[in-house]
Every structure is written in structure tokens, then in C-alpha cells.
Design a protein around this motif. Sequence first.
Motif, PDB file in Angstrom:
ATOM      1  N   CYS A  83      53.266 -51.589   1.490  1.00  0.00           N
ATOM      2  CA  CYS A  83      52.090 -52.375   1.112  1.00  0.00           C
ATOM      3  C   CYS A  83      51.995 -52.660  -0.383  1.00  0.00           C
ATOM      4  O   CYS A  83      51.022 -53.268  -0.839  1.00  0.00           O
ATOM      5  N   ALA A  84      53.008 -52.272  -1.142  1.00  0.00           N
ATOM      6  CA  ALA A  84      52.944 -52.438  -2.599  1.00  0.00           C
ATOM      7  C   ALA A  84      53.037 -53.889  -3.041  1.00  0.00           C
ATOM      8  O   ALA A  84      52.606 -54.238  -4.134  1.00  0.00           O
ATOM      9  N   GLY A  85      53.605 -54.756  -2.201  1.00  0.00           N
ATOM     10  CA  GLY A  85      53.726 -56.165  -2.563  1.00  0.00           C
ATOM     11  C   GLY A  85      54.789 -56.855  -1.733  1.00  0.00           C
ATOM     12  O   GLY A  85      55.391 -56.240  -0.844  1.00  0.00           O
ATOM     13  N   ASN A  86      55.026 -58.138  -2.034  1.00  0.00           N
ATOM     14  CA  ASN A  86      55.984 -58.935  -1.272  1.00  0.00           C
ATOM     15  C   ASN A  86      57.328 -59.114  -1.976  1.00  0.00           C
ATOM     16  O   ASN A  86      58.200 -59.804  -1.465  1.00  0.00           O
ATOM     17  N   GLY A  87      57.516 -58.516  -3.133  1.00  0.00           N
ATOM     18  CA  GLY A  87      58.790 -58.658  -3.828  1.00  0.00           C
ATOM     19  C   GLY A  87      59.911 -57.989  -3.064  1.00  0.00           C
ATOM     20  O   GLY A  87      59.691 -57.015  -2.331  1.00  0.00           O
TER      21      GLY A  87
ATOM     22  N   ILE B 213      60.505 -53.279   6.179  1.00  0.00           N
ATOM     23  CA  ILE B 213      59.982 -52.697   7.423  1.00  0.00           C
ATOM     24  C   ILE B 213      59.491 -51.283   7.138  1.00  0.00           C
ATOM     25  O   ILE B 213      60.103 -50.554   6.346  1.00  0.00           O
ATOM     26  N   ALA B 214      58.385 -50.902   7.780  1.00  0.00           N
ATOM     27  CA  ALA B 214      57.867 -49.538   7.669  1.00  0.00           C
ATOM     28  C   ALA B 214      57.766 -48.918   9.058  1.00  0.00           C
ATOM     29  O   ALA B 214      57.093 -49.455   9.940  1.00  0.00           O
TER      30      ALA B 214
ATOM     31  N   GLU C 240      45.166 -48.685   5.092  1.00  0.00           N
ATOM     32  CA  GLU C 240      46.519 -49.143   4.739  1.00  0.00           C
ATOM     33  C   GLU C 240      46.621 -50.662   4.903  1.00  0.00           C
ATOM     34  O   GLU C 240      47.221 -51.349   4.057  1.00  0.00           O
ATOM     35  N   TYR C 241      46.042 -51.157   5.969  1.00  0.00           N
ATOM     36  CA  TYR C 241      46.023 -52.602   6.198  1.00  0.00           C
ATOM     37  C   TYR C 241      45.307 -53.308   5.039  1.00  0.00           C
ATOM     38  O   TYR C 241      45.782 -54.323   4.525  1.00  0.00           O
ATOM     39  N   ASP C 242      44.175 -52.741   4.621  1.00  0.00           N
ATOM     40  CA  ASP C 242      43.416 -53.327   3.506  1.00  0.00           C
ATOM     41  C   ASP C 242      44.217 -53.277   2.211  1.00  0.00           C
ATOM     42  O   ASP C 242      44.164 -54.209   1.400  1.00  0.00           O
ATOM     43  N   MET C 243      44.972 -52.187   2.007  1.00  0.00           N
ATOM     44  CA  MET C 243      45.816 -52.081   0.819  1.00  0.00           C
ATOM     45  C   MET C 243      46.903 -53.162   0.843  1.00  0.00           C
ATOM     46  O   MET C 243      47.178 -53.797  -0.183  1.00  0.00           O
ATOM     47  N   CYS C 244      47.493 -53.386   2.007  1.00  0.00           N
ATOM     48  CA  CYS C 244      48.480 -54.457   2.154  1.00  0.00           C
ATOM     49  C   CYS C 244      47.864 -55.807   1.788  1.00  0.00           C
ATOM     50  O   CYS C 244      48.427 -56.575   1.000  1.00  0.00           O
ATOM     51  N   GLN C 245      46.692 -56.088   2.365  1.00  0.00           N
ATOM     52  CA  GLN C 245      46.029 -57.368   2.120  1.00  0.00           C
ATOM     53  C   GLN C 245      45.733 -57.562   0.635  1.00  0.00           C
ATOM     54  O   GLN C 245      45.943 -58.644   0.082  1.00  0.00           O
TER      55      GLN C 245
ATOM     56  N   ASN D 190      47.316 -56.413  -1.844  1.00  0.00           N
ATOM     57  CA  ASN D 190      48.542 -56.602  -2.614  1.00  0.00           C
ATOM     58  C   ASN D 190      49.358 -57.808  -2.148  1.00  0.00           C
ATOM     59  O   ASN D 190      50.520 -57.958  -2.531  1.00  0.00           O
ATOM     60  N   GLY D 191      48.727 -58.656  -1.316  1.00  0.00           N
ATOM     61  CA  GLY D 191      49.380 -59.891  -0.912  1.00  0.00           C
ATOM     62  C   GLY D 191      50.274 -59.789   0.304  1.00  0.00           C
ATOM     63  O   GLY D 191      50.910 -60.772   0.700  1.00  0.00           O
ATOM     64  N   VAL D 192      50.327 -58.604   0.907  1.00  0.00           N
ATOM     65  CA  VAL D 192      51.121 -58.436   2.128  1.00  0.00           C
ATOM     66  C   VAL D 192      50.207 -58.773   3.297  1.00  0.00           C
ATOM     67  O   VAL D 192      49.646 -57.904   3.964  1.00  0.00           O
ATOM     68  N   THR D 193      50.011 -60.059   3.521  1.00  0.00           N
ATOM     69  CA  THR D 193      48.986 -60.524   4.453  1.00  0.00           C
ATOM     70  C   THR D 193      49.545 -60.906   5.829  1.00  0.00           C
ATOM     71  O   THR D 193      48.786 -61.074   6.765  1.00  0.00           O
TER      72      THR D 193
END
Length: 349
Positions: free
Chosen positions: A73-77, A83-84, A94-99, A101-104
Motif C-alpha cells: 500500500c506504499a504507492g504505485n511505483g 502482489i500481497a 489497510e484498504y484506506d492506507m492503499c487509497q 497512497n494512490g493504490v486505488t
Amino acid sequence: MKHLFKYTSLAILSLSATMSTANAANRDTINVVGSSTVYPFSTVVAERYGKTTSFKTPKIESTGTGGGMKLFCAGNGVDTPDIANASRRMKKTEYDMCQKNGVTDITEVLIGYDGIVVANSRSVAPMQLTRKELFLALAKQVPALDGSETLIDNPYQTWKDVNAALPATKIEVLGPPPTSGTRDAFAELVLEGGCKTFPWIKAMKAKNKSQYKQVCHSVREDHKYIEAGENDNLIIQKLVANPNALGVFGFSFLDQNSDKIQGSIIDGTEPSFDAIADGSYPVSRPLYFYVKNAHVNKVPGIMEFLAEFTHDNAMGEEGYLTDKGLIPLAAKKLIALRDNVLSLKQLTL
């Protein structure tokens, strides 16, 4: 001369950073992190994939479910995982952390089921335990010995202290750390399962949910429960060396090491493939992995990896992952799941 050295050093650092970025941008190997329980399944699929396709064998790392989610979830780079793996469903936090950081755009893949076992060495008798006894043995605080509705620091030193019918051996349980999905599931399915057998604690949930969770999920810290890291194979080695100890891990590790260790009977049911599949074994859980869809066009081979993982030959009832201890999905459920995965259906929580 000093200025020249300074600027030359900066140029080298700049070139090094540029090359590092270029290498990351051109990454051609799928990176997978997360659950130690899902790790062996992913590894087998990765090896098959590497041998049967023109793509490189994916890199699989066992970081624990929680640790894997942080990385994912740290980002899309492309310096972040594709995969996790997870031995529980992704948490809303965790889902909110992804969102954030742009992992939407994430696809959730339910790969099958697993049981959590409490095992010991085959050189001694198997244990027969209830979830209530496991709660009393391992919880940080337990109901007072006088029967009053109060909590005290856990006083139990041996299994016989918990129940006179159990052995007089000291309580010593090797298990996963807080970052592990197995630990989360053990707390929810085993400890809480035993905790709520006390009506006054169960009633606490409606009044103060956070207090209830604190009581039911907190593990004692006096070395009766020993955090053994994310390496389940290490726990098995320690059980063989110390027959008085018990270990907590996924059924697949028991299945693969049944010549050395045996599963405890929990609430009257022995851990087995059939008992987990039909739901009669009380400590079973779903296993997942999560795909970062933004990486599908950045890192080659992700769709092919998903196709291999969700194929009948892998996840089906006769698939090679069942030989590793995975409890498979029903055929119709697998067909529907495969359609969702290969269309990269977006997860919403």
C-alpha cells in the motif's frame, strides 16, 4: 579542486540515482510479499510459471501479512510490490492506507482455505484442547480464580493448572508475531472463541467493543507464548527439539511435516483436509492475495501469473496446490472467481 570533486561526486550520485530509477522502471520480475502461510503456495505457482512461460520466475518474500500490506500500500511505483499475500482478508485500515497512497485499483483473490493448528512433536502424545483452555493458557488476563467477574494477570504455569485432566508440563507455545495474519486469525478464532465462553466477557462486546477485543485478543508476555518470527519451518524444528512445546501455524505446514509433528484435537475435532473443507474443524480461515492493477501494464507477465494461479491445474480440487495442503474452493466458486480475477475486478471495502 575541492569544488571539482564536489561537483563530480554529485554527478556520479545523480547518474547512480538515474540508473537506479531506470532499472526500477524496467523491472521485469513480479514482486510478491506477505503471508508466510500463503508463501509456499505462491512459491510453487511461481516455479511452475517460470518453467512454463517466457517470463522470469516471480520473487516471493515472506514478510507476514501486516508487513506485506504496508509495502503493497506504499504507492504505485515499480519499487513497490505487485502482489500481497494474506492469511486473512485485507483490513479496512489497510484498504484506506492503499487509497490514501494512490493504490486505488486492487483485485482480491480468494485462493482457498486453511486451518490453524496447534501442534506438537510425534514423540509425545497428542494434545486434546478446547478453545476455552487455549484462551486460559495464553491470554494476558483471565477471569479470577474465585469465580468473580474480574480479570487478573494470567497465573497459569502448566497445562494441568488450566485443566487437571491435562499434562503437568509447563505452558510453552511457539507462535507467529503480531504482523502475521496467522496471529490475527488465531486471536479471532481461537482466543476470542474461548474468551466468549464466559458470558460476562461476551456481554462486554455490546457495551465496550474495544475493551472486549483487548481482553480477548491480548496474549500474555511472560514467555509462555514465544514469538517465533515469520518462519514456520523454524517452529517445526523447535517442536522436534522440544517435545513439551506446542506450535501455532497453518494446516499446510502440518500436512507437509506429518512425519515429525501432529495436530492437537480442538473442541473434539482433529485437523484434517476433510474437516477443514466441510467446516467441522473450528479453526479454519480463508487465504488471499491482492493484485495492484496499476502494475499490470508496468511489469510483464502479471496477467499470465494470475492465469496460472487460478487455473484448475493449480487451485482446482485436483490441483497441485492441494498437494501442498490448500483446501480448494468449490468448482463453481472457482469459475466465478477466475472470471473476476482475469477481468481485474476492483475491490471495494
